[in-house]
Write a protein that holds these residues in place. Sequence first.
Motif, mmCIF file in Angstrom:
data_model
loop_
_atom_site.group_PDB
_atom_site.id
_atom_site.type_symbol
_atom_site.label_atom_id
_atom_site.label_comp_id
_atom_site.label_asym_id
_atom_site.label_seq_id
_atom_site.Cartn_x
_atom_site.Cartn_y
_atom_site.Cartn_z
ATOM 1 N N ASP A 111 1.043 -1.331 -0.005
ATOM 2 C CA ASP A 111 -0.061 0.202 0.172
ATOM 3 C C ASP A 111 1.078 1.344 -0.226
ATOM 4 O OD1 ASP A 111 -2.422 -1.278 -0.043
ATOM 5 O OD2 ASP A 111 -2.603 -0.959 1.639
ATOM 6 N N LEU A 112 2.215 1.474 0.716
ATOM 7 C CA LEU A 112 2.997 1.955 1.149
ATOM 8 C C LEU A 112 3.415 3.023 -0.233
ATOM 9 C CD1 LEU A 112 4.596 2.394 4.822
ATOM 10 C CD2 LEU A 112 2.623 3.705 4.184
ATOM 11 N N ILE A 145 -9.733 2.851 -4.486
ATOM 12 C CA ILE A 145 -8.515 1.874 -3.469
ATOM 13 C C ILE A 145 -7.442 2.905 -3.444
ATOM 14 C CG2 ILE A 145 -6.545 0.172 -4.718
ATOM 15 C CD1 ILE A 145 -8.549 -0.656 -6.755
ATOM 16 N N HIS A 146 -7.082 4.415 -3.593
ATOM 17 C CA HIS A 146 -6.033 5.074 -3.346
ATOM 18 C C HIS A 146 -6.592 5.393 -2.069
ATOM 19 C CE1 HIS A 146 -4.054 9.150 -3.949
ATOM 20 N NE2 HIS A 146 -3.369 7.936 -3.222
ATOM 21 N N SER A 147 -7.540 5.740 -1.455
ATOM 22 C CA SER A 147 -8.550 5.856 -0.406
ATOM 23 C C SER A 147 -8.525 4.794 0.296
ATOM 24 C CB SER A 147 -10.179 6.694 -0.889
ATOM 25 O OG SER A 147 -9.743 7.404 -1.266
ATOM 26 N N ALA A 154 -2.700 4.665 7.468
ATOM 27 C CA ALA A 154 -3.068 5.833 8.440
ATOM 28 C C ALA A 154 -2.317 5.601 10.051
ATOM 29 C CB ALA A 154 -4.247 6.685 8.743
ATOM 30 N N HIS A 155 -1.927 4.181 10.310
ATOM 31 C CA HIS A 155 -1.588 3.867 12.233
ATOM 32 C C HIS A 155 0.454 4.247 11.788
ATOM 33 C CE1 HIS A 155 -1.961 -0.375 9.774
ATOM 34 N NE2 HIS A 155 -0.980 -0.189 10.946
ATOM 35 N N ALA A 160 4.088 11.306 5.436
ATOM 36 C CA ALA A 160 5.537 12.446 4.546
ATOM 37 C C ALA A 160 5.331 11.542 2.593
ATOM 38 C CB ALA A 160 7.171 12.090 5.041
ATOM 39 N N LEU A 161 4.705 10.438 3.067
ATOM 40 C CA LEU A 161 5.575 9.007 1.498
ATOM 41 C C LEU A 161 4.228 9.861 0.374
ATOM 42 C CD1 LEU A 161 5.952 5.841 2.647
ATOM 43 C CD2 LEU A 161 7.426 7.570 1.511
ATOM 44 N N ASP A 162 3.329 10.177 1.040
ATOM 45 C CA ASP A 162 1.916 11.087 0.720
ATOM 46 C C ASP A 162 2.081 12.496 0.784
ATOM 47 O OD1 ASP A 162 -0.494 11.702 -0.803
ATOM 48 O OD2 ASP A 162 -1.971 10.934 0.888
ATOM 49 N N LEU A 163 2.611 13.085 -0.367
ATOM 50 C CA LEU A 163 3.111 14.857 -1.315
ATOM 51 C C LEU A 163 1.973 15.451 -1.298
ATOM 52 C CD1 LEU A 163 5.837 14.335 -3.284
ATOM 53 C CD2 LEU A 163 6.154 14.828 -0.966
ATOM 54 N N ASP A 164 0.675 14.691 -1.985
ATOM 55 C CA ASP A 164 -0.533 15.171 -1.949
ATOM 56 C C ASP A 164 -1.204 16.022 -0.736
ATOM 57 O OD1 ASP A 164 -0.686 14.845 -4.711
ATOM 58 O OD2 ASP A 164 -1.691 12.879 -4.738
#
Length: 434
Positions: A111-112, A145-147, A154-155, A160-164
């Motif tokens: 996922d990451l 699927i992204h969400s 999230a836990h 920091a990997l999610d630039l958006d």
Amino acid sequence: MVLELHVWGPAFSLPSIDPKCLAAIAYFSQAVPKDAWVLVASSDPSVSPTNELPALKNGPTWVSQFRNIVDYLRQYSDGAWDLDSNLNALETADNTAFSSFLESRAQPLIDLSLYVSSQNYWQCTSPAYGDLLQWPNQWLLPPRIHSAAKARTAHLGLSALDLDAMEDQRKRDHSAAVAAGKIPANFIQRPRDTVSKLLGRTSHQSQFRLEALTGELFEPLEAMLGGKDYLVTADRPTSLDCLATGYLALALVPELTFPWLRDAMKSKAHSLTAYTQRMRHKCYGTAAVKVADAYPSLSPSPSPSHLPWQTPERARLATVGYTLINSLADNTPILSSIRAQNRLRQAVESSKADLSDVEREALAKHATGMKKDVLVSVAAAVGGVVALLGYMVQTGFFSHEGEEEYEEEEEEYEEEPLEIEVGEAPDAFGVMGL
């Protein structure tokens, strides 16, 4: 009767973009004769009654989820298609324990890597889904699927990997600072950071966390493999090997913009890397799988494939309409809660659900709580509308003010009776001098 295995379609030179679908394909290729099954890249979870892939269809019977499919094949073939049939008690325990370990550790990393890492998702994963899906699923399914992947991870504290998300937060902080007068309103914003710069400058903790997560997955599997050809036994694959092939292939094979997971695997698990490549070729063939391979009847000159692909049926108008209605319902606040509660209740009541009495009771209470929350939300919404209407009536919002003003204007401009004062007529005789 030929079995149909419905999966998410090819991506990244692999026969599927989903790790569990890859695991199911690997199991079929090693356990089931090639003429007894076909592989269908339907790439649409709605084809299955459980709304999930992989899904096995045998006439009117549908079975979903990797472990359920393995159990069904064992029962259907009377043990002939069971890769775990010759395991002893200790090997069976290891096979079960490491299967659970693999799913719990590998899924968050996939996922990451494919979804939470913004550069990888927008430049690699999202275009891959665009090549697989038909309208309207190509617009509806990838964001969902992204969400879901972001929610599952999230836990872990690796935002920091999610630039958006980081960019949105930076803009919010900037707007708040401008509103508070801390910096000039015409402050020039810096360009978007790349993941490598962001991690290198501000996210040492995230790097350490990624190192720990990858080590927790690769190191135990590397130790379990040892010098053997397979994870559990030395001479033949088991269901654990098929499951590992599905997850590890998605960690190693994709050519991503930011391949941190592949780099970690190559540096920490040399034997596991070689094992994954060997199992990939054994289960999926040595040639890279293309999207066109999944649609042999639509290709003018289909190339021979290691897998028994069958072209999926075209989506019917009713199916497209059903997809649109479901998407609309899932994005409507109250309806989405009702549907989620219904799905949870059906899962709890299902005879196939492997749940203890305590788990069933806890999930039943949770479903009941969800239902109460929905009813409270509906009551609050209805009460708010009624209160608003009552206030508007009380303040005279619905009174006929326009008509009253019009009537008043008519009264003001009503013509008054014309009064003519008639003077005394001149004395005709006096004028004549008589």
